[in-house]
Scaffold this active site. Structure first.
Site, PDB file in Angstrom:
ATOM      1  CE  LYS A  61      -3.909  -2.146   2.437  1.00  0.00           C
ATOM      2  NZ  LYS A  61      -4.696  -2.162   3.702  1.00  0.00           N
ATOM      3  CB  ALA A  77      -1.570   0.754   8.427  1.00  0.00           C
ATOM      4  CG  ASP A  78      -3.668  -5.149   5.681  1.00  0.00           C
ATOM      5  OD1 ASP A  78      -4.457  -4.684   4.841  1.00  0.00           O
ATOM      6  OD2 ASP A  78      -3.769  -6.296   6.150  1.00  0.00           O
ATOM      7  CB  THR A  79      -5.709  -4.208  10.952  1.00  0.00           C
ATOM      8  OG1 THR A  79      -5.004  -2.993  11.221  1.00  0.00           O
ATOM      9  CG2 THR A  79      -6.055  -4.883  12.269  1.00  0.00           C
TER      10      THR A  79
END
Length: 205
Positions: A61, A77-79
């Protein structure tokens, strides 16, 4: 104060490569001035472990947004939620949300957020930091009616693991071990620490 980040950036724009309103709110809450550029990339996962998956996606990203930037500090960011060896992303539909929440009921699961920070100057990538934070979350026992009522609110629709700890699902959380904001979607204390290190390093060079 986190607003110190704005001074250390020395005029470089801080860019959040995410359309998540929760992440925007967290940055604003601690006084970090930023703009938003959302990546439209197709996510490609080559890893299997949740910590590696979120770091891989965060880097993708941030890198996609960085292609459109001449100068700036780009944050990707990624969750994901991980339970019983399975990664739970955003639910595909109501049935998927029901399955996820049924699995999480009375479960101690982990929330992983991967963060990638890229520093770009004059069109050149000059530094980067990638990290992951894990928070353990214990959810109360939920019956079928509670789960279906919660799904009917629409809140689970775009949330990893089909719940929002900062929303109505806060009533389902028995305890957490680790950073609350990591569960919301951005481990802000670690992010501020890493931003300070990166920017101070660049200011010395």
């Amino acid at each position: 104060m986190s607003s110190r980040i704005n001074e250390l950036a020395q005029g470089l724009p801080i860019i959040l490569g995410s359309g998540s309103p929760r992440r925007r709110e967290i940055l604003s809450q601690v006084g970090i001035s930023h703009t938003v550029m959302v990546s439209d990339m197709e996510e490609v996962i080559t890893k299997s472990e949740p910590d590696q998956v979120v770091m891989e996606l965060a880097e993708q990203k941030a890198s996609q947004v960085a292609k459109e930037v001449l100068n700036g500090v780009i944050i990707g960011a990624d969750t994901v939620v991980a339970s019983k060896g399975k990664i739970l992303g955003k639910p595909k539909d109501k049935n998927d949300a029901f399955t996820m929440l049924s699995q999480l009921s009375q479960d101690m699961h982990s929330v992983f957020t991967g963060v990638c920070i890229l520093l770009k100057k004059d069109g050149v990538l000059v530094d980067n930091i990638i990290f992951c934070e894990e928070t353990k979350v214990k959810m109360c026992e939920l019956d079928e009616e509670e789960i279906r009522d919660y799904i009917a609110t629409g809140e689970p629709r775009d949330k990893a693991g089909a719940y929002a700890i900062q929303g109505m699902a806060g009533a389902f959380i028995e305890r957490i071990e680790g950073d609350y904001y990591n569960v919301v979607g951005l481990p802000i204390a670690r992010l501020v620490k890493e931003l300070k290190c990166l920017l101070k390093k660049q200011n010395r060079e």
